[in-house]
Design an enzyme around this catalytic site. Sequence first.
Site, PDB file in Angstrom:
ATOM      1  N   LYS A 106       0.833  -1.208   0.000  1.00 39.10           N
ATOM      2  CA  LYS A 106       0.000   0.000   0.000  1.00 39.10           C
ATOM      3  C   LYS A 106       0.865   1.253   0.000  1.00 39.10           C
ATOM      4  O   LYS A 106       0.613   2.192  -0.756  1.00 39.10           O
ATOM      5  CB  LYS A 106      -0.935  -0.008   1.209  1.00 39.10           C
ATOM      6  CG  LYS A 106      -1.921   1.149   1.221  1.00 39.10           C
ATOM      7  CD  LYS A 106      -2.992   0.978   2.279  1.00 39.10           C
ATOM      8  CE  LYS A 106      -4.034   2.086   2.161  1.00 39.10           C
ATOM      9  NZ  LYS A 106      -5.156   1.913   3.101  1.00 39.10           N
ATOM     10  N   GLU A 140       9.674  -5.846   4.510  1.00 43.64           N
ATOM     11  CA  GLU A 140       9.770  -7.228   4.038  1.00 43.64           C
ATOM     12  C   GLU A 140       9.511  -7.311   2.536  1.00 43.64           C
ATOM     13  O   GLU A 140      10.222  -8.005   1.802  1.00 43.64           O
ATOM     14  CB  GLU A 140       8.759  -8.119   4.784  1.00 43.64           C
ATOM     15  CG  GLU A 140       8.966  -8.191   6.279  1.00 43.64           C
ATOM     16  CD  GLU A 140       8.135  -7.180   7.052  1.00 43.64           C
ATOM     17  OE1 GLU A 140       7.802  -7.455   8.204  1.00 43.64           O
ATOM     18  OE2 GLU A 140       7.815  -6.090   6.487  1.00 43.64           O
ATOM     19  N   GLY A 170      -5.545  -2.972   3.960  1.00 41.22           N
ATOM     20  CA  GLY A 170      -4.785  -4.126   3.496  1.00 41.22           C
ATOM     21  C   GLY A 170      -5.536  -5.430   3.509  1.00 41.22           C
ATOM     22  O   GLY A 170      -5.564  -6.163   2.514  1.00 41.22           O
ATOM     23  N   ARG A 171      -6.173  -5.756   4.634  1.00 36.39           N
ATOM     24  CA  ARG A 171      -6.863  -7.049   4.720  1.00 36.39           C
ATOM     25  C   ARG A 171      -8.203  -7.049   3.997  1.00 36.39           C
ATOM     26  O   ARG A 171      -8.901  -8.060   3.977  1.00 36.39           O
ATOM     27  CB  ARG A 171      -7.027  -7.456   6.180  1.00 36.39           C
ATOM     28  CG  ARG A 171      -7.773  -6.440   7.037  1.00 36.39           C
ATOM     29  CD  ARG A 171      -7.612  -6.785   8.529  1.00 36.39           C
ATOM     30  NE  ARG A 171      -8.162  -5.749   9.386  1.00 36.39           N
ATOM     31  CZ  ARG A 171      -7.553  -4.607   9.701  1.00 36.39           C
ATOM     32  NH1 ARG A 171      -6.369  -4.340   9.193  1.00 36.39           N
ATOM     33  NH2 ARG A 171      -8.109  -3.734  10.522  1.00 36.39           N
ATOM     34  N   GLU A 182      -6.900  -9.068  13.408  1.00 34.35           N
ATOM     35  CA  GLU A 182      -6.318  -7.756  13.189  1.00 34.35           C
ATOM     36  C   GLU A 182      -7.406  -6.683  13.229  1.00 34.35           C
ATOM     37  O   GLU A 182      -7.167  -5.555  13.664  1.00 34.35           O
ATOM     38  CB  GLU A 182      -5.579  -7.705  11.846  1.00 34.35           C
ATOM     39  CG  GLU A 182      -4.730  -6.440  11.675  1.00 34.35           C
ATOM     40  CD  GLU A 182      -3.744  -6.538  10.532  1.00 34.35           C
ATOM     41  OE1 GLU A 182      -2.572  -6.892  10.783  1.00 34.35           O
ATOM     42  OE2 GLU A 182      -4.150  -6.264   9.389  1.00 34.35           O
ATOM     43  N   HIS A 196      -8.087 -35.825  13.412  1.00 34.97           N
ATOM     44  CA  HIS A 196      -7.096 -36.719  14.005  1.00 34.97           C
ATOM     45  C   HIS A 196      -5.996 -35.940  14.714  1.00 34.97           C
ATOM     46  O   HIS A 196      -4.953 -36.509  15.054  1.00 34.97           O
ATOM     47  CB  HIS A 196      -6.506 -37.613  12.914  1.00 34.97           C
ATOM     48  CG  HIS A 196      -7.527 -38.510  12.283  1.00 34.97           C
ATOM     49  ND1 HIS A 196      -7.808 -39.769  12.758  1.00 34.97           N
ATOM     50  CD2 HIS A 196      -8.367 -38.311  11.241  1.00 34.97           C
ATOM     51  CE1 HIS A 196      -8.761 -40.317  12.027  1.00 34.97           C
ATOM     52  NE2 HIS A 196      -9.119 -39.454  11.094  1.00 34.97           N
ATOM     53  N   LYS A 224       7.539  -3.849  14.634  1.00 38.38           N
ATOM     54  CA  LYS A 224       8.219  -3.471  13.393  1.00 38.38           C
ATOM     55  C   LYS A 224       9.181  -2.307  13.626  1.00 38.38           C
ATOM     56  O   LYS A 224      10.285  -2.284  13.084  1.00 38.38           O
ATOM     57  CB  LYS A 224       7.180  -3.093  12.341  1.00 38.38           C
ATOM     58  CG  LYS A 224       6.377  -4.273  11.817  1.00 38.38           C
ATOM     59  CD  LYS A 224       5.140  -3.835  11.069  1.00 38.38           C
ATOM     60  CE  LYS A 224       5.463  -3.033   9.835  1.00 38.38           C
ATOM     61  NZ  LYS A 224       4.244  -2.709   9.059  1.00 38.38           N
TER      62      LYS A 224
END
Length: 507
Positions: free
Chosen positions: A192, A198, A251-252, A337, A368, A478
């Site tokens: 964005k 990263e 973002g999400r 978030e 399982h 961060k």
Amino acid sequence: MTVAEAETYWTALKGLPRPTLTALFGDRSRLDTYAETLELPGGAIRFDWSKTHLSSEVVALLGAVAAAMDVEGRRAALFDGEKINNTEGRAAEHTAERGIGKDSSVEEAEQLHARMRMLVDAIHEGALGEVRSLIHIGIGGSALGPALAIDALTRDEAKVAVHVVSNIDGCALEAAMKACDPATTLIAVASKTFTTTETMTNAMSALEWLRDNGVSDPYGRVVALTAAPEKAVEWGVDETRVLPFSETVGGRYSLWSSIGFPIAMALGWQGFAEFLDGAAAIDRHFLDTDLADNIVVRAAFADLYYAQVRKCQTRAVFAYDERLKLLPDYLQQLEMESNGKSVLADGSALTRPSAPVTWGGVGTDAQHAVFQLLHQGTHLIPVDFLAVKVPGHDLDPAHHHILLSNCFAQGAALMAGKASDDGARAYPGDRPSATILCDELNPATLGALIAFHEHRTFVSAAMLGINPFDQFGVELGKAIAKQIDTGGGEGFDPSTEALLKLAGIGS
């Protein structure tokens, strides 16, 4: 909104009787009341919340909370493009990307989609030479959404093979590069702000890989997906390959925007358009349906009842379809978030639980591994099951029959339980679950599922009085990491100092 008024209804909810699920099914109309099938562009989806502890009394009080917190007003503000993300001073306009929202925002989204379509179609037609692969580099919402959609929808065939890379661990990028031919690979950089550490570090390594393998103009193989197009151009991407999106798309919530470029590259534009259409159908249901009959609101009511009244600290999601294996990961970010907050939208303290921990996996693998705790553990954990009627394979139908039988059996077993004189073999039952059953899995269906969960998360936030559209909780770590990376990491606790020294990055 009146938090104090809502508090009286939350208190009243705690005082209600707690009949068992079996007792609640004594009402023969229960299934008609709490289960509903929506006819959507991708086919029907069944939303069954009957095996939860919702009742007319519970729903009435939760409806009173919703009225006190002005959920209808908040819903209108969301779609009208008001600045409901008050801490960042902006609207939250992901629905405009799907064609529903403020007219000017919808028009802007359509123009940006047209720009993206022109580039997607041009690439598919060979304008950038032969393109067989795309390495999509992002993190968080810039990666989770595309990864989910591509994994779910392109297992049979993709127009371009997409490899989504989010982790700064070089092993992730290295694996993607090994799977691609540099001569026929594009790089999509999704950020964005176009400053995410990263993402930009991975992007530089990808450029070096192209250069080292004979690509004379590595930047000519890059497409930028960003709300800061000027930064992408400054970084070196030609403006014709910069696909902007609005600052009001978080973002999400961004896979509907140019962040969905890799989805369109893999599916083709028609598939991406169907993805948007499926989401828009849920938008219309959420916006136009009274709260009492709204499937989104019903799901949020159940979530809030278990978190606030029964004090459930987690909610589990199990996809009984291999194609949806990334959905629990996607929902973790969306819900945690968005609603993992400790203050109200006005900055005052939140005095009740916020979002539960979202976790899950894939059936039947999870049976399982973790279902022991769900059936016989001391924690009460509401469960969502997701399944698809039409299988995603051409093998013996027995595979899918067994899969769906297990899915429905788990919900029945959680509810009914089984008595035994041997405590180790006793199942207490009365454990809630909801089931979402799709006719088939296609772009429109997946779009509808994601939009349903977006609005479900929004309703929970509105009823608690929090802002689901900021995420300041991710910033402190961060900032400290950047401080360490630039050599300014001093004065930490002894444990952190020792770890930095042992790793060879301390002072």
